[in-house]
Design a protein around this motif. Structure first.
Motif, PDB file in Angstrom:
ATOM      1  N   VAL A  29      41.672  39.395  33.325  1.00 52.20           N
ATOM      2  CA  VAL A  29      41.858  40.553  34.212  1.00 52.20           C
ATOM      3  C   VAL A  29      43.240  41.151  33.929  1.00 52.20           C
ATOM      4  N   ILE A  30      43.258  42.428  33.592  1.00 57.72           N
ATOM      5  CA  ILE A  30      44.517  43.125  33.347  1.00 57.72           C
ATOM      6  C   ILE A  30      44.586  44.366  34.221  1.00 57.72           C
ATOM      7  N   ILE A  31      45.815  44.805  34.508  1.00 56.29           N
ATOM      8  CA  ILE A  31      46.033  46.009  35.297  1.00 56.29           C
ATOM      9  C   ILE A  31      46.946  46.943  34.512  1.00 56.29           C
ATOM     10  N   PRO A  32      46.789  48.258  34.667  1.00 57.46           N
ATOM     11  CA  PRO A  32      47.595  49.185  33.869  1.00 57.46           C
ATOM     12  C   PRO A  32      49.092  49.143  34.163  1.00 57.46           C
ATOM     13  N   ASP A  33      49.466  48.834  35.410  1.00 57.91           N
ATOM     14  CA  ASP A  33      50.884  48.851  35.778  1.00 57.91           C
ATOM     15  C   ASP A  33      51.136  47.780  36.831  1.00 57.91           C
ATOM     16  N   GLU A  34      51.967  46.791  36.507  1.00 60.01           N
ATOM     17  CA  GLU A  34      52.207  45.687  37.432  1.00 60.01           C
ATOM     18  C   GLU A  34      52.977  46.117  38.677  1.00 60.01           C
ATOM     19  N   ARG A  35      53.528  47.337  38.690  1.00 60.63           N
ATOM     20  CA  ARG A  35      54.242  47.832  39.874  1.00 60.63           C
ATOM     21  C   ARG A  35      53.288  48.307  40.969  1.00 60.63           C
ATOM     22  N   ALA A  36      51.994  48.354  40.670  1.00 60.85           N
ATOM     23  CA  ALA A  36      51.013  48.846  41.645  1.00 60.85           C
ATOM     24  C   ALA A  36      50.764  47.784  42.711  1.00 60.85           C
ATOM     25  N   GLY A  37      51.606  47.776  43.706  1.00 69.19           N
ATOM     26  CA  GLY A  37      51.474  46.820  44.795  1.00 69.19           C
ATOM     27  C   GLY A  37      50.904  47.474  46.042  1.00 69.19           C
ATOM     28  N   CYS A  38      50.843  46.723  47.126  1.00 71.34           N
ATOM     29  CA  CYS A  38      50.325  47.242  48.401  1.00 71.34           C
ATOM     30  C   CYS A  38      51.290  46.833  49.508  1.00 71.34           C
ATOM     31  N   PRO A  39      52.033  47.792  50.085  1.00 72.71           N
ATOM     32  CA  PRO A  39      52.979  47.470  51.154  1.00 72.71           C
ATOM     33  C   PRO A  39      52.327  46.753  52.331  1.00 72.71           C
ATOM     34  N   MET A  40      51.077  47.137  52.669  1.00 65.26           N
ATOM     35  CA  MET A  40      50.408  46.468  53.783  1.00 65.26           C
ATOM     36  C   MET A  40      50.147  44.993  53.464  1.00 65.26           C
ATOM     37  N   ALA A  41      49.715  44.702  52.243  1.00 67.99           N
ATOM     38  CA  ALA A  41      49.489  43.308  51.852  1.00 67.99           C
ATOM     39  C   ALA A  41      50.778  42.502  51.938  1.00 67.99           C
ATOM     40  N   ASP A  42      51.899  43.157  51.657  1.00 72.86           N
ATOM     41  CA  ASP A  42      53.194  42.466  51.697  1.00 72.86           C
ATOM     42  C   ASP A  42      53.682  42.199  53.125  1.00 72.86           C
ATOM     43  N   MET A  43      53.013  42.794  54.111  1.00 70.48           N
ATOM     44  CA  MET A  43      53.449  42.633  55.500  1.00 70.48           C
ATOM     45  C   MET A  43      53.004  41.313  56.130  1.00 70.48           C
ATOM     46  N   VAL A  44      52.176  40.546  55.420  1.00 70.74           N
ATOM     47  CA  VAL A  44      51.775  39.233  55.929  1.00 70.74           C
ATOM     48  C   VAL A  44      52.059  38.190  54.850  1.00 70.74           C
ATOM     49  N   ILE A  64      38.285  42.580  32.335  1.00 69.49           N
ATOM     50  CA  ILE A  64      38.233  43.531  33.442  1.00 69.49           C
ATOM     51  C   ILE A  64      39.567  44.268  33.501  1.00 69.49           C
ATOM     52  N   VAL A  65      39.510  45.585  33.339  1.00 70.56           N
ATOM     53  CA  VAL A  65      40.695  46.416  33.562  1.00 70.56           C
ATOM     54  C   VAL A  65      40.585  46.940  34.989  1.00 70.56           C
ATOM     55  N   PHE A  66      41.464  46.472  35.851  1.00 73.86           N
ATOM     56  CA  PHE A  66      41.360  46.837  37.261  1.00 73.86           C
ATOM     57  C   PHE A  66      42.375  47.930  37.589  1.00 73.86           C
ATOM     58  N   CYS A  67      41.886  49.121  37.806  1.00 73.78           N
ATOM     59  CA  CYS A  67      42.727  50.264  38.158  1.00 73.78           C
ATOM     60  C   CYS A  67      42.745  50.389  39.680  1.00 73.78           C
ATOM     61  N   GLY A  68      43.716  49.717  40.245  1.00 74.86           N
ATOM     62  CA  GLY A  68      43.880  49.707  41.688  1.00 74.86           C
ATOM     63  C   GLY A  68      45.270  49.201  41.976  1.00 74.86           C
ATOM     64  N   VAL A  69      45.393  48.268  42.919  1.00 78.39           N
ATOM     65  CA  VAL A  69      46.678  47.629  43.185  1.00 78.39           C
ATOM     66  C   VAL A  69      46.545  46.124  42.960  1.00 78.39           C
ATOM     67  N   MET A  85      46.859  43.812  26.048  1.00 77.30           N
ATOM     68  CA  MET A  85      46.246  42.842  26.970  1.00 77.30           C
ATOM     69  C   MET A  85      47.261  42.357  28.008  1.00 77.30           C
ATOM     70  N   GLN A  86      48.135  43.242  28.404  1.00 77.50           N
ATOM     71  CA  GLN A  86      49.160  42.986  29.419  1.00 77.50           C
ATOM     72  C   GLN A  86      49.306  44.221  30.309  1.00 77.50           C
ATOM     73  N   PRO A  87      49.707  44.073  31.569  1.00 75.74           N
ATOM     74  CA  PRO A  87      49.989  42.849  32.316  1.00 75.74           C
ATOM     75  C   PRO A  87      48.682  42.131  32.717  1.00 75.74           C
ATOM     76  N   GLU A  88      48.654  40.832  32.505  1.00 69.11           N
ATOM     77  CA  GLU A  88      47.485  40.032  32.869  1.00 69.11           C
ATOM     78  C   GLU A  88      47.694  39.407  34.241  1.00 69.11           C
ATOM     79  N   ILE A  89      46.617  39.335  34.999  1.00 65.71           N
ATOM     80  CA  ILE A  89      46.659  38.740  36.338  1.00 65.71           C
ATOM     81  C   ILE A  89      46.399  37.231  36.248  1.00 65.71           C
ATOM     82  N   TYR A  90      47.292  36.467  36.856  1.00 67.26           N
ATOM     83  CA  TYR A  90      47.125  35.018  36.944  1.00 67.26           C
ATOM     84  C   TYR A  90      47.127  34.607  38.415  1.00 67.26           C
ATOM     85  N   VAL A  91      46.256  33.677  38.767  1.00 68.34           N
ATOM     86  CA  VAL A  91      46.261  33.086  40.104  1.00 68.34           C
ATOM     87  C   VAL A  91      46.209  31.576  39.927  1.00 68.34           C
ATOM     88  N   PRO A  92      47.175  30.839  40.477  1.00 71.84           N
ATOM     89  CA  PRO A  92      47.163  29.375  40.338  1.00 71.84           C
ATOM     90  C   PRO A  92      45.819  28.794  40.785  1.00 71.84           C
TER      91      PRO A  92
END
Length: 312
Positions: free
Chosen positions: A87-102, A66-71, A287-294
């Protein structure tokens, strides 16, 4: 010179698209793109949608990659729902300021203050926060989710504007976290009034992540998908749009005979816009950046996402 530059750009894009088709076949990959992405990204996506639709697609796809073009949180959600897929994303800098607020510590403290409350988290949150949540929601299903929860007291994180909106559609007590979307929160009453003066025949369609006083002005209030559907089906031919400007791609595609004016030039999410065609090709090559979740986080977070997907 300008014409030559445009011609070179068009040729480069053609080459990138050809390479992308080759890589997708080799990797058995699917490209998911949020409606807020650049036009060139949405154009090559196998599936475009808002957070809810993309979460559903991530859970259902037969693709290996899955190539996820979002944040970033969207890529995390896809990995949580499809743990056996890459799951990979095009740019690992694509964050979400609102998500970071909690964060987890703050949410746990609030849960201790309200031990009888159930936590409803907007999908715009990290995997860690989702793991502390009873159920997730999106702007498309937030009202239904809150009313489905077996509790009279709800802790809502992180968007105060969407929280204010959905609290009007429930009898439950809603304890609202003080986060917000930097982009939607920029839209003001003055912006809308100026646009209405300029386009008196246009309807104002607005996302509930905007400020409450702005949402009150809406002729239609809804999620990105709901706004797109409303504009497509409406008899009105002109709209002032109160959501991120990437939505214009699908609006124009669905309704080429209609006019769309974005309510302010500031309705651009810089995090969504870091992705582009070249980066999509590169991430499939490397195949980078790849998303990992513990695993322990993913197992807990998955319950909150699966509960969301079950709500009608």
């Amino acid at each position: 010179m300008e014409a030559l530059a445009l011609e070179r750009k068009a040729e480069q894009n053609r080459e990138l698209k050809e390479r992308l088709l080759q890589l997708k076949k080799e990797r058995n990959a699917i490209i998911l793109a949020h409606y807020y992405q650049r036009d060139e990204v949405q154009e090559v996506a196998d599936f475009r949608g808002d957070s809810f639709l993309l979460a559903q697609k991530a859970a259902q796809t037969d693709a290996d990659v899955i190539v996820f073009c979002g944040v970033h949180f969207m890529g995390e959600s896809a990995k949580i729902l499809a743990p056996n897929k890459t799951v990979i994303i095009p740019d690992e800098r694509a964050g979400c300021p609102m998500a970071d607020m909690v964060n987890v510590e703050g949410l746990r403290a609030l849960k201790r203050q309200h031990p009888n409350a159930k936590v409803v988290a907007y999908i715009n949150t990290s995997a860690d926060v989702k793991s502390e949540t009873d159920i997730c929601c999106t702007s498309a299903n937030a009202i239904n989710v809150i009313n489905s929860v077996d509790s009279d007291e709800i802790i809502w994180v992180p968007d105060k504007n969407l929280g204010d909106y959905v609290s009007k559609f429930t009898s439950k007590k809603v304890i609202i976290w003080e986060g917000y979307c930097n982009t939607h929160d920029m839209l003001t009453v003055k912006d809308v009034e100026e646009m209405r003066a300029q386009y008196p025949n246009a309807q104002f369609v607005v996302h509930p992540e905007c400020r409450p006083e702005v949402v009150k002005l809406g002729d239609f209030v809804g999620s990105t998908t709901a706004i797109i559907k409303y504009c497509k089906e409406s008899d009105c031919k002109e709209f002032i749009v109160g959501t991120e400007d990437g939505t214009g791609y699908q609006l124009r595609l669905d309704s080429p005979d209609k006019q769309f004016h974005f309510a302010t030039k500031y309705l651009v999410c810089p995090n969504m816009k870091v992705n582009n065609l070249k980066k999509i090709v590169k991430c499939l090559e490397t195949m980078q950046p790849e998303i990992y979740v513990p695993e322990d986080v993913a197992d807990k977070a998955r319950l909150s996402l699966e509960r969301m997907l079950q709500v009608k």
